[in-house]
Design a protein around this motif. Sequence first.
Motif, PDB file in Angstrom:
ATOM      1  N   ILE A 109      13.635  17.421 -12.114  1.00 42.78           N
ATOM      2  CA  ILE A 109      13.739  15.938 -10.906  1.00 42.78           C
ATOM      3  C   ILE A 109      12.336  15.286 -10.997  1.00 42.78           C
ATOM      4  O   ILE A 109      13.112  14.354 -10.722  1.00 42.78           O
ATOM      5  N   TYR A 110      11.648  16.186  -9.942  1.00 45.59           N
ATOM      6  CA  TYR A 110      10.486  15.030 -10.352  1.00 45.59           C
ATOM      7  C   TYR A 110       9.539  14.965 -11.171  1.00 45.59           C
ATOM      8  O   TYR A 110       8.887  13.576 -11.113  1.00 45.59           O
ATOM      9  N   ARG A 111       9.682  15.147 -12.076  1.00 42.50           N
ATOM     10  CA  ARG A 111       9.293  14.452 -13.063  1.00 42.50           C
ATOM     11  C   ARG A 111       9.972  12.639 -13.607  1.00 42.50           C
ATOM     12  O   ARG A 111       8.990  12.148 -13.999  1.00 42.50           O
ATOM     13  N   ALA A 112      11.505  13.032 -13.170  1.00 38.39           N
ATOM     14  CA  ALA A 112      12.438  11.853 -13.232  1.00 38.39           C
ATOM     15  C   ALA A 112      11.841  11.471 -12.093  1.00 38.39           C
ATOM     16  O   ALA A 112      11.341   9.705 -13.035  1.00 38.39           O
ATOM     17  N   VAL A 142       0.483  -1.458   0.328  1.00 40.66           N
ATOM     18  CA  VAL A 142      -0.416   0.193  -0.016  1.00 40.66           C
ATOM     19  C   VAL A 142       1.047   1.471  -0.039  1.00 40.66           C
ATOM     20  O   VAL A 142       0.229   2.539  -0.554  1.00 40.66           O
ATOM     21  N   PHE A 143       2.349   1.348   1.174  1.00 40.80           N
ATOM     22  CA  PHE A 143       2.998   2.431   0.809  1.00 40.80           C
ATOM     23  C   PHE A 143       3.375   2.448  -0.343  1.00 40.80           C
ATOM     24  O   PHE A 143       3.399   3.291  -1.126  1.00 40.80           O
ATOM     25  N   GLU A 144       3.974   1.292  -1.200  1.00 35.20           N
ATOM     26  CA  GLU A 144       4.925   1.736  -2.791  1.00 35.20           C
ATOM     27  C   GLU A 144       3.690   2.323  -3.098  1.00 35.20           C
ATOM     28  O   GLU A 144       3.388   3.551  -4.376  1.00 35.20           O
ATOM     29  N   ASP A 145       2.192   1.525  -3.239  1.00 33.23           N
ATOM     30  CA  ASP A 145       1.282   2.405  -4.179  1.00 33.23           C
ATOM     31  C   ASP A 145       0.660   3.718  -4.469  1.00 33.23           C
ATOM     32  O   ASP A 145       0.411   4.431  -5.327  1.00 33.23           O
ATOM     33  N   LEU A 146       0.365   4.338  -2.829  1.00 28.91           N
ATOM     34  CA  LEU A 146       0.712   5.252  -3.060  1.00 28.91           C
ATOM     35  C   LEU A 146       1.632   6.412  -3.101  1.00 28.91           C
ATOM     36  O   LEU A 146       1.730   7.760  -3.026  1.00 28.91           O
ATOM     37  N   LEU A 147       3.087   5.995  -2.970  1.00 27.14           N
ATOM     38  CA  LEU A 147       3.830   6.475  -3.280  1.00 27.14           C
ATOM     39  C   LEU A 147       3.679   6.813  -4.645  1.00 27.14           C
ATOM     40  O   LEU A 147       4.432   7.689  -5.228  1.00 27.14           O
ATOM     41  N   ALA A 148       3.993   5.841  -5.799  1.00 30.68           N
ATOM     42  CA  ALA A 148       3.545   6.085  -6.834  1.00 30.68           C
ATOM     43  C   ALA A 148       2.475   6.754  -7.238  1.00 30.68           C
ATOM     44  O   ALA A 148       2.689   7.531  -8.207  1.00 30.68           O
ATOM     45  N   GLU A 149       1.150   7.187  -6.543  1.00 31.38           N
ATOM     46  CA  GLU A 149       0.531   8.154  -6.747  1.00 31.38           C
ATOM     47  C   GLU A 149       0.741   9.159  -6.779  1.00 31.38           C
ATOM     48  O   GLU A 149       0.228  10.335  -7.047  1.00 31.38           O
ATOM     49  N   GLY A 150       1.353   9.623  -5.479  1.00 28.30           N
ATOM     50  CA  GLY A 150       1.888  10.769  -4.969  1.00 28.30           C
ATOM     51  C   GLY A 150       2.974  11.990  -6.371  1.00 28.30           C
ATOM     52  O   GLY A 150       2.564  13.045  -6.510  1.00 28.30           O
ATOM     53  N   ARG A 151       3.586  10.529  -6.753  1.00 33.41           N
ATOM     54  CA  ARG A 151       4.965  11.251  -7.623  1.00 33.41           C
ATOM     55  C   ARG A 151       4.402  10.921  -8.743  1.00 33.41           C
ATOM     56  O   ARG A 151       4.593  12.617  -9.350  1.00 33.41           O
ATOM     57  N   ARG A 152       2.704  10.856  -9.358  1.00 35.90           N
ATOM     58  CA  ARG A 152       2.233  10.783 -10.744  1.00 35.90           C
ATOM     59  C   ARG A 152       1.746  12.670 -10.252  1.00 35.90           C
ATOM     60  O   ARG A 152       1.375  12.911 -11.025  1.00 35.90           O
ATOM     61  N   ALA A 153       0.762  12.502  -8.805  1.00 37.60           N
ATOM     62  CA  ALA A 153       0.334  13.873  -9.018  1.00 37.60           C
ATOM     63  C   ALA A 153       1.589  15.245  -8.931  1.00 37.60           C
ATOM     64  O   ALA A 153       1.002  16.213  -9.487  1.00 37.60           O
ATOM     65  N   LEU A 154       2.334  14.735  -8.126  1.00 35.85           N
ATOM     66  CA  LEU A 154       3.419  16.185  -8.148  1.00 35.85           C
ATOM     67  C   LEU A 154       3.775  16.499 -10.032  1.00 35.85           C
ATOM     68  O   LEU A 154       4.390  17.190 -10.208  1.00 35.85           O
ATOM     69  N   ALA A 155       4.326  15.307 -10.002  1.00 35.66           N
ATOM     70  CA  ALA A 155       4.218  15.805 -12.024  1.00 35.66           C
ATOM     71  C   ALA A 155       3.002  16.535 -12.439  1.00 35.66           C
ATOM     72  O   ALA A 155       3.567  17.063 -13.692  1.00 35.66           O
ATOM     73  N   ALA A 156       2.482  16.004 -11.933  1.00 38.78           N
ATOM     74  CA  ALA A 156       1.633  16.609 -12.734  1.00 38.78           C
ATOM     75  C   ALA A 156       0.762  18.089 -12.370  1.00 38.78           C
ATOM     76  O   ALA A 156       0.160  19.108 -12.684  1.00 38.78           O
ATOM     77  N   LEU A 200      -3.129  17.321  -3.797  1.00 34.97           N
ATOM     78  CA  LEU A 200      -2.981  15.753  -3.987  1.00 34.97           C
ATOM     79  C   LEU A 200      -1.978  15.128  -3.212  1.00 34.97           C
ATOM     80  O   LEU A 200      -1.670  13.943  -2.872  1.00 34.97           O
ATOM     81  N   ALA A 201      -1.046  15.783  -4.059  1.00 35.51           N
ATOM     82  CA  ALA A 201       0.531  15.023  -3.711  1.00 35.51           C
ATOM     83  C   ALA A 201       1.184  14.640  -2.593  1.00 35.51           C
ATOM     84  O   ALA A 201       1.017  13.546  -1.965  1.00 35.51           O
ATOM     85  N   ALA A 202       0.990  15.671  -1.693  1.00 38.48           N
ATOM     86  CA  ALA A 202       1.353  15.855  -0.348  1.00 38.48           C
ATOM     87  C   ALA A 202       0.140  14.937   0.558  1.00 38.48           C
ATOM     88  O   ALA A 202       1.031  14.453   1.243  1.00 38.48           O
ATOM     89  N   THR A 203      -0.951  14.570   0.137  1.00 37.22           N
ATOM     90  CA  THR A 203      -1.933  14.088   0.763  1.00 37.22           C
ATOM     91  C   THR A 203      -1.205  12.460   1.172  1.00 37.22           C
ATOM     92  O   THR A 203      -1.316  11.627   2.078  1.00 37.22           O
ATOM     93  N   LEU A 204      -1.228  12.066  -0.360  1.00 42.68           N
ATOM     94  CA  LEU A 204      -1.269  10.933  -0.818  1.00 42.68           C
ATOM     95  C   LEU A 204       0.009  10.396  -0.434  1.00 42.68           C
ATOM     96  O   LEU A 204       0.018   9.432   0.155  1.00 42.68           O
TER      97      LEU A 204
END
Length: 276
Positions: free
Chosen positions: A259-262, A103-117, A122-126
């Motif tokens: 950096i964050y897009r990568a 679950v941690f890894e999945d939330l991390l992935a979602e948060g990074r995608r939100a950050l890149a977008a 939303l990214a901070a919350t995730l």
Amino acid sequence: MFRALGMLQVDADDGETIRIPARKQRTLLCALVLHANEWTPVARLVETVWPRHQPPSARGNLKTYVHHLRRVLPRRRGGGERLSSRPGDYQLRLDRGELDAWVFEDLLAEGRRALAAGQNALAATLLEDALRLWRGRPFCELATATADAYVARLEEQRWSAREDVLAARLALGQHRECVEGLRQLLTEQPLREHLWCQLLWALYLGGRRADALAAYRTVRELLISELGIEPGEELQRTHQEILLSTPRAEWQGAAHSPIYRATAAIFTPTGAHPAN
């Protein structure tokens, strides 16, 4: 829910914690969780539960432990065996949402995608939801090379999540609020240069240019004294931009940084084995 981000804990569907007080049974279950959805050889489990000396009764004892775990572990949603066996192997079946590490890894992935977008709130919350799952050292009951490698990867992902939360908060303009958090992280990892970059920008964008320049002098002296090296390219560039008061646009809208897009490329965890 199986919680391995700290001392192993298993929660029933009603939220009650299932008691597994016997140490060797907990070690066995932790090993099965680590290799969830894989057939794990009995020989490997015996070595994990009795790492120094395997008594003649080890395999028989293992069967007894498995029998007990089968009785107390929560049933699988939709039916099917939770703890399966075949000659020479055992397998613990977990769905993706049943293990906190996944679950941690999945939330991390979602948060990074939100950050890149650019979806910073939303990214901070995730990412903060992901970090709240941690209760201590993952898989702390195990002392195996496989466990150590997976734990090291999880720890690095946790650090990345902590940095990315601060990136999202910086992008939201919460510069002053980030300074305290960054200083706390730097007490734990004083040689992590990207944290220093974030601290410099948090200070500068919060109206503390002199403090930002002083922080650069501090980290430069630290790197020279500890490692015998000058600051890296990113840190030197940050210093020059603050010195000249020419901040990159990405630090006033940090989520659009390359950096964050990568780091926000679609993240497929390795070492995890979701159920088919």
